[in-house]
Design a protein around this motif. Sequence first.
Motif, PDB file in Angstrom:
ATOM      1  N   GLU A 322      -8.810  51.680  24.951  1.00  0.00           N
ATOM      2  CA  GLU A 322      -9.309  52.866  25.639  1.00  0.00           C
ATOM      3  C   GLU A 322      -8.326  53.246  26.734  1.00  0.00           C
ATOM      4  OE1 GLU A 322     -13.377  52.474  26.884  1.00  0.00           O
ATOM      5  OE2 GLU A 322     -13.808  51.101  25.228  1.00  0.00           O
ATOM      6  N   LEU A 323      -8.184  54.562  26.944  1.00  0.00           N
ATOM      7  CA  LEU A 323      -7.217  55.081  27.906  1.00  0.00           C
ATOM      8  C   LEU A 323      -7.937  55.880  28.983  1.00  0.00           C
ATOM      9  CD1 LEU A 323      -4.725  56.513  25.275  1.00  0.00           C
ATOM     10  CD2 LEU A 323      -4.629  54.253  26.330  1.00  0.00           C
ATOM     11  N   ASP A 324      -7.320  55.938  30.158  1.00  0.00           N
ATOM     12  CA  ASP A 324      -7.865  56.813  31.197  1.00  0.00           C
ATOM     13  C   ASP A 324      -7.278  58.214  31.022  1.00  0.00           C
ATOM     14  OD1 ASP A 324      -5.283  56.785  32.223  1.00  0.00           O
ATOM     15  OD2 ASP A 324      -5.763  55.427  33.891  1.00  0.00           O
ATOM     16  N   ALA A 325      -7.613  59.116  31.950  1.00  0.00           N
ATOM     17  CA  ALA A 325      -7.178  60.510  31.824  1.00  0.00           C
ATOM     18  C   ALA A 325      -5.665  60.655  31.854  1.00  0.00           C
ATOM     19  CB  ALA A 325      -7.813  61.345  32.937  1.00  0.00           C
ATOM     20  N   LYS A 328      -3.182  55.849  30.642  1.00  0.00           N
ATOM     21  CA  LYS A 328      -2.964  54.424  30.929  1.00  0.00           C
ATOM     22  C   LYS A 328      -4.083  53.596  30.288  1.00  0.00           C
ATOM     23  CE  LYS A 328       0.543  54.815  33.872  1.00  0.00           C
ATOM     24  NZ  LYS A 328       0.539  54.643  35.289  1.00  0.00           N
ATOM     25  N   LEU A 330      -7.067  51.217  29.719  1.00  0.00           N
ATOM     26  CA  LEU A 330      -8.163  50.670  30.520  1.00  0.00           C
ATOM     27  C   LEU A 330      -8.587  49.302  29.997  1.00  0.00           C
ATOM     28  CD1 LEU A 330     -10.471  53.797  30.960  1.00  0.00           C
ATOM     29  CD2 LEU A 330      -9.177  52.630  32.750  1.00  0.00           C
ATOM     30  N   ARG A 331      -8.803  49.211  28.720  1.00  0.00           N
ATOM     31  CA  ARG A 331      -9.240  47.956  28.089  1.00  0.00           C
ATOM     32  C   ARG A 331      -8.854  47.994  26.624  1.00  0.00           C
ATOM     33  NH1 ARG A 331     -13.652  50.938  29.368  1.00  0.00           N
ATOM     34  NH2 ARG A 331     -13.882  49.756  31.300  1.00  0.00           N
ATOM     35  N   SER A 368       2.034  53.093  28.304  1.00  0.00           N
ATOM     36  CA  SER A 368       1.127  54.233  28.277  1.00  0.00           C
ATOM     37  C   SER A 368       1.094  54.830  26.878  1.00  0.00           C
ATOM     38  CB  SER A 368       1.572  55.306  29.278  1.00  0.00           C
ATOM     39  OG  SER A 368       1.601  54.779  30.590  1.00  0.00           O
ATOM     40  N   ARG A 374      -5.548  60.768  22.721  1.00  0.00           N
ATOM     41  CA  ARG A 374      -6.907  60.701  23.236  1.00  0.00           C
ATOM     42  C   ARG A 374      -7.571  59.428  22.722  1.00  0.00           C
ATOM     43  NH1 ARG A 374      -9.939  66.105  21.868  1.00  0.00           N
ATOM     44  NH2 ARG A 374     -11.494  65.049  23.167  1.00  0.00           N
TER      45      ARG A 374
END
Length: 401
Positions: A322-325, A328, A330-331, A368, A374
Amino acid sequence: MTVSSLRTLTAVALAGCFMMCMALPALSAPAPPAGEQDAAMVASLKRELARTFALPKDAALDPALRKEAEDIGAAHLERIGRLLPAWLDEEKRAGARPGEVRDPNYLYAAVFARLLNELALWHLDTGDARYEEATLSVLKASPQACRMEGDSRFQDYASRIRRIQAMPPAFRPAVLATERQLLERWGKPRAVALAWPLPLPQDAAAEAIDRLRSGGARVLPLPPVLAASLLAEGEAYGKLGFEDRCILQQWWLRASLAQGAAPAAVLNAFRYGTLMTATDRFGNAFDPPGSDVTPPDARASPAYPSLAQRFDVTGSTTVTRELDAAGKPLRASVTAREITVRGIRGMRPVVFENTFDAASVQFALQGSASPGARLPEVFNMNWSLDPAASAAPKKTGGKTP
């Protein structure tokens, strides 16, 4: 619709295998006759298995239960001791790769892998309805269900007997009879083990604990032994001792039942959560903590676990991150595994299936995402011992539903 980038990366082990931490006794030159080598290997394998069936002397067991458990364990060790020479012969007859030199240490590793896998399949195996109900009742209620005396890596049999100790005495004859039946499945074709739970129970528990930290609804109070380390200090699950991990799994079992999860699924999750895999049992001897760190500039070549090299573990893992906005990570988590191991044929090599999990997740958390990516991103990671395999990452995916 979500956009998912599916990339395939092949990690290749170039380093040679080294001696196992529990290798067979050193063979002096000139080498003893094959029969003596085989006898030495079988004796060493028997000793390793006996460690997992030893009941600690200070375990608080009823004398009658201890005696019956010791008799069941001894009978099982004798039966498997008779099977080991046949397993060794079977491995000798297995085809070698072109140019491969197979020494006694190779044979030992292959048969030992099979023995470890039988332990894992037994751990995940299910009994009849009464056995499952009695086991679940103990795990829900007994504070002794996770207690350990001695080396936590070799509590396989003792942990089951402790659970029986916590059951009403009237249950014991039927439960012990089922234990005998489960042991008799070793070395025989059996039903395919249930799949790894997704998410893993420790990951689901971690999410619930994160919600607790941020003031969310409380599912169940955490046991005091874990509240300080997990809530106040933010201790990672992997840093906990095995007994504390078991206590967390027990807490999550109760929480899952309270949220309406099916008993069979809850028991399966607990069994996987407390499964002593090859990595748990011996990983630190091959890959000491910190040795698997992949530098940020080496994302194309994640470290091949030395344990996997020694046991000839290959295959693939699928990782979802999972990525942030900002793109990067996240987990990340492993969502599928296709693993093969020398010496294990005709069944899932369950005990080695998570061998590449840590390295795969670590790789997925580096760097990244590509512009415009997405949630979620998916990686197929191929792990090969063939130096001719390509180590370059390849983007191969597109949109998924």
